[in-house]
Design a protein around this motif. Structure first.
Motif, PDB file in Angstrom:
ATOM      1  N   HIS A 122       0.615 -31.783  22.160  1.00  0.00           N
ATOM      2  CA  HIS A 122       1.046 -32.838  23.074  1.00  0.00           C
ATOM      3  C   HIS A 122       0.426 -34.155  22.627  1.00  0.00           C
ATOM      4  O   HIS A 122      -0.693 -34.170  22.068  1.00  0.00           O
ATOM      5  CB  HIS A 122       0.588 -32.461  24.500  1.00  0.00           C
ATOM      6  CG  HIS A 122       0.994 -33.424  25.560  1.00  0.00           C
ATOM      7  ND1 HIS A 122       0.219 -34.513  25.912  1.00  0.00           N
ATOM      8  CD2 HIS A 122       2.092 -33.456  26.365  1.00  0.00           C
ATOM      9  CE1 HIS A 122       0.826 -35.175  26.887  1.00  0.00           C
ATOM     10  NE2 HIS A 122       1.961 -34.558  27.173  1.00  0.00           N
ATOM     11  N   SER A 124      -1.237 -36.435  24.028  1.00  0.00           N
ATOM     12  CA  SER A 124      -2.571 -36.761  24.540  1.00  0.00           C
ATOM     13  C   SER A 124      -3.689 -36.023  23.823  1.00  0.00           C
ATOM     14  O   SER A 124      -4.857 -36.417  23.893  1.00  0.00           O
ATOM     15  CB  SER A 124      -2.639 -36.458  26.048  1.00  0.00           C
ATOM     16  OG  SER A 124      -2.479 -35.065  26.290  1.00  0.00           O
ATOM     17  N   ALA A 147       5.764 -36.288  26.593  1.00  0.00           N
ATOM     18  CA  ALA A 147       4.932 -36.571  27.755  1.00  0.00           C
ATOM     19  C   ALA A 147       5.753 -36.428  29.025  1.00  0.00           C
ATOM     20  O   ALA A 147       6.978 -36.566  29.021  1.00  0.00           O
ATOM     21  CB  ALA A 147       4.357 -37.975  27.651  1.00  0.00           C
ATOM     22  N   ALA A 153       1.183 -39.358  28.095  1.00  0.00           N
ATOM     23  CA  ALA A 153       0.665 -39.506  26.731  1.00  0.00           C
ATOM     24  C   ALA A 153      -0.622 -40.311  26.694  1.00  0.00           C
ATOM     25  O   ALA A 153      -1.410 -40.199  25.748  1.00  0.00           O
ATOM     26  CB  ALA A 153       1.721 -40.163  25.852  1.00  0.00           C
ATOM     27  N   GLY A 154      -0.850 -41.138  27.702  1.00  0.00           N
ATOM     28  CA  GLY A 154      -2.013 -42.006  27.689  1.00  0.00           C
ATOM     29  C   GLY A 154      -1.821 -43.132  26.693  1.00  0.00           C
ATOM     30  O   GLY A 154      -0.696 -43.486  26.328  1.00  0.00           O
ATOM     31  N   ARG A 156      -2.878 -43.099  23.564  1.00  0.00           N
ATOM     32  CA  ARG A 156      -3.137 -42.587  22.222  1.00  0.00           C
ATOM     33  C   ARG A 156      -2.093 -43.086  21.232  1.00  0.00           C
ATOM     34  O   ARG A 156      -0.896 -43.107  21.520  1.00  0.00           O
ATOM     35  CB  ARG A 156      -3.133 -41.053  22.228  1.00  0.00           C
ATOM     36  CG  ARG A 156      -4.121 -40.437  23.223  1.00  0.00           C
ATOM     37  CD  ARG A 156      -5.568 -40.780  22.849  1.00  0.00           C
ATOM     38  NE  ARG A 156      -6.516 -40.217  23.796  1.00  0.00           N
ATOM     39  CZ  ARG A 156      -7.076 -39.014  23.636  1.00  0.00           C
ATOM     40  NH1 ARG A 156      -6.767 -38.282  22.595  1.00  0.00           N
ATOM     41  NH2 ARG A 156      -7.934 -38.573  24.529  1.00  0.00           N
TER      42      ARG A 156
END
Length: 566
Positions: A122, A124, A147, A153-154, A156
């Motif tokens: 994933h 993240s 995501a 996903a944040g 990143r």
């Protein structure tokens, strides 16, 4: 020993021939248009969940995955975790669930130990996976899942991998094909656990172990029996005389998925929810207030989680002012819940039965569960009765001699959910799996009626001046004090007494005071007034919070280190 049993239910199940693929197909046939999973704005009906899983299975075949291959799932909880999980099983491969928060070195070790040839990851956590794969000779494909609301996903940055990648959506473009037929003795999960020996190792969960345990728990929670229709579809049917308002109604309830899906409790529960036709809200990073908001908004019937989650819910300031009457079942697992917390949960969820349970990865997931019938109140501190077709014995530490009802000893388990041992560790398997029985490493008692109670791990028991001291009862007493939020007791080596009991305690926000020494003294006196002299707490440390694993278990290894170093 005369055991009690839920009214109207048999003591053994008639297990149909089948696998988890058949349970998923049965629910897709029985509840095609009912929502199976909700993750923010993304929803899948049972028919869609089955169809997407078949597509992923075919996509894996086209990527070179063959029956018996090991495929890792390295993802936070999301709707696509479940689709990936079923896709792997329907392709005839084995699922290797790995903790997405662990560092690359630990991740690489598990990939190597399991022999994983492909990985779902994933955005993240992709960076950890990329680093773990450097130099890998086994993993030949990575699939990156999208995501979702539960698993954002944040911030990143995109990550490259040292092996070929395929997007999750590409797998789902494959034409759905029938599930690969597998034998009941084929491996379904290679599930890592510290388990009874402390060193992470992969437990070989076979398809018949998984299928049996899912039906054991699903039938118990829904007061139901397996049913196979004329077309061969496997579903559940209620046993009318056994049902209570607290059993999960088949095809007519909503739950929340909060347990980490890489952990046995969360992973096996996916199929328990599926066969019961339960609509599941996939919950991401835990927030107690948002969790309670969701329960109220959706009228959730069943909530599950660890004792740590339960304590977090009880700590919400307005929890007793909320309308939580919709909840009929509060199910706690992964570690025993203490009686004081169970009593508080019963106040917060006035229409619910609080059901504790006991299990371990070496037994797939579930071994015992409290009945959901209020006419059968469980004794304080009990984790319930043995599930269908499950035997539990309490033995002396020699592993042979049974103890009398009510006496403490080591818990041994036998049943169809007991797994095939540890991958690559025949010597450990031979020690823990003996003549069809599993030596759990847990200490407990069984009373005359069959109620199991746990008092701790064999390795957690400490010896003070020659007396056996069990942490569990001391932790329960501490939790009964109105100021205590969580408590854990470990042993500290002592030159004269062997070991002394040391408690680590976090206190509730409203009880906090600058004088921690006074709190410690008060709590030690509180315990001393309720136990024999040899059981008294000899030192007590007030901490902001106790160290927890990703599954909500208190990390006693860390506390022993602190106790020894102090």
């Amino acid at each position: 020993m005369t055991t009690i049993w839920p009214q109207g239910m048999p003591r053994t199940l008639d297990y149909p021939d089948g696998t988890i693929a058949d349970l998923l197909a049965g629910s897709a046939h029985a509840y095609p248009d009912r929502a199976a999973l909700i993750d923010g704005d993304v929803q899948l009906t049972f028919a869609e969940l089955y169809e997407r899983s078949l597509r992923v299975a075919q996509g894996l075949r086209e990527q070179g995955i063959t029956p018996g291959d090991a495929v890792a799932v390295h993802m936070p909880n999301s709707i696509w975790f479940t689709v990936a999980y079923y896709g792997i099983l329907l392709a005839g491969a084995a699922v290797v669930p790995v903790n997405p928060t662990q560092p690359p070195l630990a991740l690489r070790r598990q990939l190597d130990d399991s022999g994983a040839v492909a990985v779902f990851t994933h955005p993240s956590v992709a960076a950890q996976m990329s680093e773990a794969l450097e130099g890998s000779e086994a993993v030949r494909r990575v699939c990156l899942a999208p995501a979702t609301a539960a698993a954002p996903a944040g911030d990143r940055a995109p990550v490259g991998f040292p092996v070929p990648t395929v997007e999750f959506d590409e797998l789902m473009k494959a034409e759905a094909a029938p599930a690969t037929a597998v034998d009941g003795d084929a491996v379904a999960h290679l599930a890592f656990t510290g388990g009874t020996t402390g060193v992470p190792k992969a437990v070989r969960v076979l398809h018949h172990n998984l299928f049996s345990n899912v039906l054991q728990v699903a039938c118990w929670r829904s007061a139901a029996l397996p049913h196979t229709d004329e077309q061969g579809h496997i579903t559940l049917r209620h046993v009318a005389e056994a049902r209570t308002p607290h059993h999960i109604p088949i095809g007519a309830a909503t739950g929340i998925s909060i347990a980490p899906l890489f952990h046995g409790m969360g992973m096996v529960s996916q199929s328990i929810f599926v066969v019961a036709g339960l609509t599941v809200v996939v919950f991401g990073r835990f927030d107690a207030v948002r969790y309670l908001d969701t329960i109220e908004r959706l009228g959730v019937h069943a909530v599950t989680g660890s004792p740590a989650l339960c304590h977090a819910v009880l700590a919400v300031p307005d929890v007793r002012e909320r309308d939580l009457a919709c909840v009929r079942l509060v199910s706690s697992g992964s570690a025993p819940i203490n009686p004081a917390a169970a009593a508080e949960l019963a106040e917060v969820f006035p229409n619910a039965v609080v059901s504790d349970g006991y299990g371990l990865t070496e037994a797939t997931m579930g071994v015992s569960i409290s009945p959901l019938d209020r006419s059968m109140p469980r004794p304080e501190g009990s984790t319930g009765l043995a599930l269908f077709d499950t035997e539990i014995e309490i033995r002396e530490m020699d592993g042979v001699t049974p103890v009398a009802p009510g006496r403490k000893g080591e818990v041994w388990v036998r049943g169809p959910q007991v797994t095939a041992g540890y991958l690559g560790h025949p010597e450990l398997t031979a020690v823990q799996y003996v003549d069809g029985w599993l030596r759990t490493g847990d200490l407990g008692t069984i009373d005359e009626q069959g109620w199991l109670s746990l008092v701790g791990r064999a390795k957690d028991m400490l010896i003070y001046k020659g007396y056996n001291v069990y942490p569990g009862p001391l932790e329960n007493i501490l939790r009964e004090h109105p100021a205590v939020a969580q408590a854990s007791v470990v042993g500290r080596p002592h030159p004269e007494h062997g070991e002394i009991p040391v408690a680590f305690v976090s206190v509730k926000a409203e009880a906090e005071t600058p004088d921690r020494a006074a709190i410690a003294e008060e709590l030690m006196a509180y315990v001393a007034a309720r136990v024999a002299p040899y059981q008294r707490i000899r030192d007590l440390v007030v901490v902001d919070e106790l160290p927890l694993s990703a599954t909500g278990k208190i990390l006693k290894t860390e506390l022993r280190r602190r106790a020894t170093d102090s």
